[in-house]
Design a protein around this motif. Structure first.
Motif, mmCIF file in Angstrom:
data_model
loop_
_atom_site.group_PDB
_atom_site.id
_atom_site.type_symbol
_atom_site.label_atom_id
_atom_site.label_comp_id
_atom_site.label_asym_id
_atom_site.label_seq_id
_atom_site.Cartn_x
_atom_site.Cartn_y
_atom_site.Cartn_z
ATOM 1 N N LYS A 365 0.865 -1.022 0.220
ATOM 2 C CA LYS A 365 0.246 0.438 -0.003
ATOM 3 C C LYS A 365 0.276 1.553 0.272
ATOM 4 O O LYS A 365 0.470 2.698 0.268
ATOM 5 N N ASN A 366 2.472 1.099 0.189
ATOM 6 C CA ASN A 366 3.318 2.280 -0.357
ATOM 7 C C ASN A 366 3.564 3.303 -1.280
ATOM 8 O O ASN A 366 3.670 3.859 -1.725
ATOM 9 N N GLU A 367 2.969 1.956 -2.499
ATOM 10 C CA GLU A 367 3.128 1.850 -4.289
ATOM 11 C C GLU A 367 1.545 2.634 -3.707
ATOM 12 O O GLU A 367 1.112 1.651 -3.868
ATOM 13 N N GLU A 368 2.221 2.623 -6.085
ATOM 14 C CA GLU A 368 0.668 3.057 -6.515
ATOM 15 C C GLU A 368 0.136 1.772 -6.998
ATOM 16 O O GLU A 368 1.024 0.785 -8.290
ATOM 17 N N LEU A 369 -0.827 1.311 -7.898
ATOM 18 C CA LEU A 369 -1.346 0.427 -8.422
ATOM 19 C C LEU A 369 -2.265 1.379 -9.641
ATOM 20 O O LEU A 369 -3.207 1.632 -9.723
ATOM 21 N N ILE A 370 -1.774 1.546 -10.509
ATOM 22 C CA ILE A 370 -2.361 2.208 -11.965
ATOM 23 C C ILE A 370 -2.702 1.071 -12.780
ATOM 24 O O ILE A 370 -1.784 -0.069 -13.589
ATOM 25 N N THR A 371 -4.131 0.839 -13.249
ATOM 26 C CA THR A 371 -4.660 0.043 -13.862
ATOM 27 C C THR A 371 -4.973 1.060 -15.346
ATOM 28 O O THR A 371 -5.758 1.854 -15.643
ATOM 29 N N VAL A 372 -4.733 0.234 -16.618
ATOM 30 C CA VAL A 372 -5.164 0.238 -17.768
ATOM 31 C C VAL A 372 -6.148 -0.809 -18.691
ATOM 32 O O VAL A 372 -5.832 -1.575 -18.613
ATOM 33 N N VAL A 373 -7.663 -0.127 -18.608
ATOM 34 C CA VAL A 373 -8.694 -1.010 -18.562
ATOM 35 C C VAL A 373 -9.579 -0.550 -19.407
ATOM 36 O O VAL A 373 -9.804 0.762 -19.910
ATOM 37 N N GLY A 374 -10.161 -1.038 -20.700
ATOM 38 C CA GLY A 374 -10.960 -0.731 -21.726
ATOM 39 C C GLY A 374 -12.423 -1.845 -21.755
ATOM 40 O O GLY A 374 -12.363 -2.942 -20.425
ATOM 41 N N CYS A 375 -13.424 -1.862 -22.760
ATOM 42 C CA CYS A 375 -14.387 -2.953 -22.918
ATOM 43 C C CYS A 375 -14.338 -3.376 -23.887
ATOM 44 O O CYS A 375 -14.027 -2.390 -25.476
ATOM 45 N N GLY A 376 -14.231 -4.595 -25.057
ATOM 46 C CA GLY A 376 -14.391 -4.690 -26.196
ATOM 47 C C GLY A 376 -15.649 -3.873 -26.964
ATOM 48 O O GLY A 376 -16.540 -4.088 -26.207
ATOM 49 N N GLY A 377 -16.270 -3.863 -27.991
ATOM 50 C CA GLY A 377 -17.080 -3.412 -28.729
ATOM 51 C C GLY A 377 -18.167 -4.543 -29.396
ATOM 52 O O GLY A 377 -17.337 -5.601 -29.422
ATOM 53 N N ASP A 378 -19.234 -3.978 -29.801
ATOM 54 C CA ASP A 378 -20.351 -5.421 -29.624
ATOM 55 C C ASP A 378 -20.270 -6.427 -28.895
ATOM 56 O O ASP A 378 -20.289 -7.377 -29.678
ATOM 57 N N ARG A 379 -20.366 -6.168 -27.788
ATOM 58 C CA ARG A 379 -20.064 -7.578 -27.056
ATOM 59 C C ARG A 379 -21.114 -6.916 -25.813
ATOM 60 O O ARG A 379 -21.822 -5.715 -26.111
ATOM 61 N N ASP A 380 -21.316 -7.503 -25.028
ATOM 62 C CA ASP A 380 -22.149 -7.438 -23.356
ATOM 63 C C ASP A 380 -22.131 -5.481 -22.727
ATOM 64 O O ASP A 380 -21.051 -5.416 -22.936
ATOM 65 N N LYS A 381 -22.844 -4.612 -23.693
ATOM 66 C CA LYS A 381 -22.243 -3.485 -22.917
ATOM 67 C C LYS A 381 -23.342 -3.103 -21.267
ATOM 68 O O LYS A 381 -22.085 -2.184 -20.645
ATOM 69 N N THR A 382 -23.919 -4.233 -20.947
ATOM 70 C CA THR A 382 -24.439 -3.636 -19.164
ATOM 71 C C THR A 382 -23.100 -4.132 -18.752
ATOM 72 O O THR A 382 -22.753 -3.538 -17.663
ATOM 73 N N LYS A 383 -22.174 -4.523 -18.715
ATOM 74 C CA LYS A 383 -20.320 -4.103 -17.815
ATOM 75 C C LYS A 383 -20.042 -3.661 -17.867
ATOM 76 O O LYS A 383 -19.281 -3.326 -17.255
ATOM 77 N N ARG A 384 -19.912 -2.283 -18.989
ATOM 78 C CA ARG A 384 -18.857 -1.955 -19.087
ATOM 79 C C ARG A 384 -19.445 -0.711 -17.205
ATOM 80 O O ARG A 384 -17.862 -0.298 -17.466
ATOM 81 N N PRO A 385 -20.064 -0.522 -17.524
ATOM 82 C CA PRO A 385 -20.031 0.387 -16.393
ATOM 83 C C PRO A 385 -19.624 -0.397 -14.869
ATOM 84 O O PRO A 385 -18.938 0.169 -14.212
ATOM 85 N N ILE A 386 -19.809 -1.025 -15.395
ATOM 86 C CA ILE A 386 -19.028 -2.325 -13.615
ATOM 87 C C ILE A 386 -18.462 -2.250 -13.408
ATOM 88 O O ILE A 386 -17.496 -1.771 -12.476
ATOM 89 N N MET A 387 -17.164 -2.118 -14.929
ATOM 90 C CA MET A 387 -16.002 -2.691 -15.312
ATOM 91 C C MET A 387 -15.005 -1.078 -14.720
ATOM 92 O O MET A 387 -14.387 -0.928 -13.994
#
Length: 487
Positions: A365-387
């Motif tokens: 917890k003394n270090e940063e955790l930097i996340t790079v993430v996206g979501c695939g197109g033409d797939r389940d849209k409902t999971k995007r805000p959850i991600m």
């Protein structure tokens, strides 16, 4: 050449017009691939209907047509066979055509939302290291003992499956481990295969673009276990509430595994570090280089499967300690600047949460955790805000970016991800459409001892944009950028 009637064995026929003793060369469901003396199977797909290409297939040389609805005009010299489901018929015919290759080896199917690739691949690795000839049908690749082929689908079409299984027979393969997707089950691609066992990992939010509801998604998975024969085994994770549902109607021998519940196969995490896990599997301790709670489940499933397939317990434990992580599944390296970069295929809310929680349980917890993430197109849209919600809540900083946008606009996908970010996390979040630039920015932001997670694409070496595939490898990209920073 083989008689049409021989490959129709066990196919339920509604009507036959013509001669089923006709000799045929090959089977195909793509009219463009049809040649003289072939059988054309007309399948109703999501994009096009094979019934519209029956005449084209006959012109190409088809002597027989398998269809769900007989054409109004029937051609002389062509045999027409009407069935309830062309895709189901294709799978049974493919098995017959290739002389039921799955009956000659011990075939194990792995199904569930997360963990399929890891479990199938590591079972291949374990049995190979035990000295057996082994086959693998996975998202990442297809292996016929040591010969490697490129994979295009999680579960290939039934003709491709049986072709590779026949090749495995010829190579003397004894065991084969296969990912079984919900799409593959629903489209009957595994019909007619002889399974020695089935493994259920878990069921979380995914593929609701294809399956209308979660219960439909669950029931499709369940149908795989319903179809297992009594001599097979069904091994399920009962820490997932759907595990016992999978066992409800199966004729197979029932076995359970869990970390939190009473089960036939039980695991306890004794140590969890960036270097690996120390686990207690039933009454035995084992060290594995795999990392995180989710991998404790995977190792437990592997241990149970190996024992159910007849390996000795001591030998299994020895082999588990030598297993290496799967490409794009929690694949990491530490740069000269002491920055840890992790690449993971996590593309569902549950998988992303598992990976982030694993990293948070290991870091100081003394270090940063930097996340790079996206979501695939033409797939389940409902999971995007959850991600978006999960990534921003469990990271110190997050960069939303493009994944495989396919036909969609990447900016529109990113906006939907951003909607899940809660107000207290607004300051943590950045959005950079270009994936390469997003990874570069994460590398520039990182300080010694920080952790960068690049999620969503894992082993994939491309980006799919507007119908084209462009070379792109998360692991190589982050390696290059971190090396540039060292200069």
């Amino acid at each position: 050449m083989i008689a049409l009637k021989d490959i129709l064995y066990k196919v339920t026929l509604n009507a036959v017009v013509g001669n089923t003793s006709v000799e045929i060369r090959a089977i195909d469901f793509n009219s463009k691939n049809i040649a003289k003396n072939d059988v054309f199977v007309a399948i109703k797909g999501g994009v096009s209907d094979g019934h519209n290409y029956i005449n084209a297939a006959i012109k190409q040389g088809a002597v027989a047509v398998i269809c769900e609805t007989l054409p109004d005009e029937l051609m002389n010299g062509v045999t027409y066979v009407e069935v309830d489901s062309s895709s189901k018929a294709l799978a049974i015919m493919a098995s017959n055509y290739y002389e039921e290759p799955s009956a000659n080896l011990k075939l194990v199917g792995v199904t569930g939302t997360n963990g399929k690739t890891t479990i199938a691949t590591l079972l291949y690795q374990l049995f190979k290291n035990a000295g057996y000839k082994v086959g693998l049908l996975s998202t990442v690749k297809i292996l016929v003992d040591t010969k490697e082929y490129k994979a295009t689908h999680t579960t290939p079409d039934s003709l491709t499956i049986n072709k590779y299984l026949q090749e495995m027979n010829e190579a003397g393969v004894e065991f084969c481990f296969m990912e079984v997707s919900s799409h593959g089950i629903h489209q009957h691609r595994t019909e007619g295969l002889h399974f020695e066992g089935g493994i259920f990992t878990n069921l979380t939010h995914d593929h609701l673009d294809y399956h209308n509801t979660f219960s439909e998604y669950r029931d499709v998975k369940k149908s795989f276990f319903d179809a297992l024969p009594s001599k097979a085994f069904a091994l399920v994770n009962i820490d997932d509430k759907n595990g016992l549902v999978m066992l409800q109607n199966t004729k197979a021998r029932k076995y359970t595994y869990a970390l939190k519940s009473y089960a036939d196969y039980k695991a306890q995490i004794l140590e969890n570090q960036l270097g690996g896990l120390l686990l207690k599997l039933n009454e035995s301790e084992v060290w594995t280089r795999l990392i995180g709670n989710f991998n404790a489940y995977n190792v437990l499933a592997i241990y149970a499967t190996a024992e159910l397939l007849g390996l000795e317990k001591v030998e299994i434990l020895r082999l588990i300690s030598g297993l290496e992580s799967v490409s794009g599944r929690f694949q990491y390296f530490i740069s000269d600047e002491k920055i840890t970069a992790i690449v993971d295929y996590a593309h569902t809310p549950d998988a992303l949460k598992n990976v982030l929680e694993t990293i948070n349980s290991i870091r100081t917890k003394n270090e940063e955790l930097i996340t790079v993430v996206g979501c695939g197109g033409d797939r389940d849209k409902t999971k995007r805000p959850i991600m978006g919600q999960i990534a921003s809540a469990l990271s110190t900083k997050v960069i939303f970016t493009s994944d495989n946008p396919r036909s969609e606009e990447p900016e529109a996908i990113i906006k939907e991800i951003e909607q899940g970010v809660e107000p207290q996390h607004f300051k943590k979040a950045l959005s950079i459409t270009d994936r390469s630039q997003a990874i570069k920015t994460a590398c520039q932001m990182a300080q010694p001892n920080d952790i960068i997670l690049i999620a969503g694409k894992g082993h994939e070496t491309y980006q799919e944009i507007k119908g084209e595939r462009f070379d792109f490898d998360d692991y190589k990209t982050v390696q290059e950028f971190l090396k540039q920073l060292q200069k």
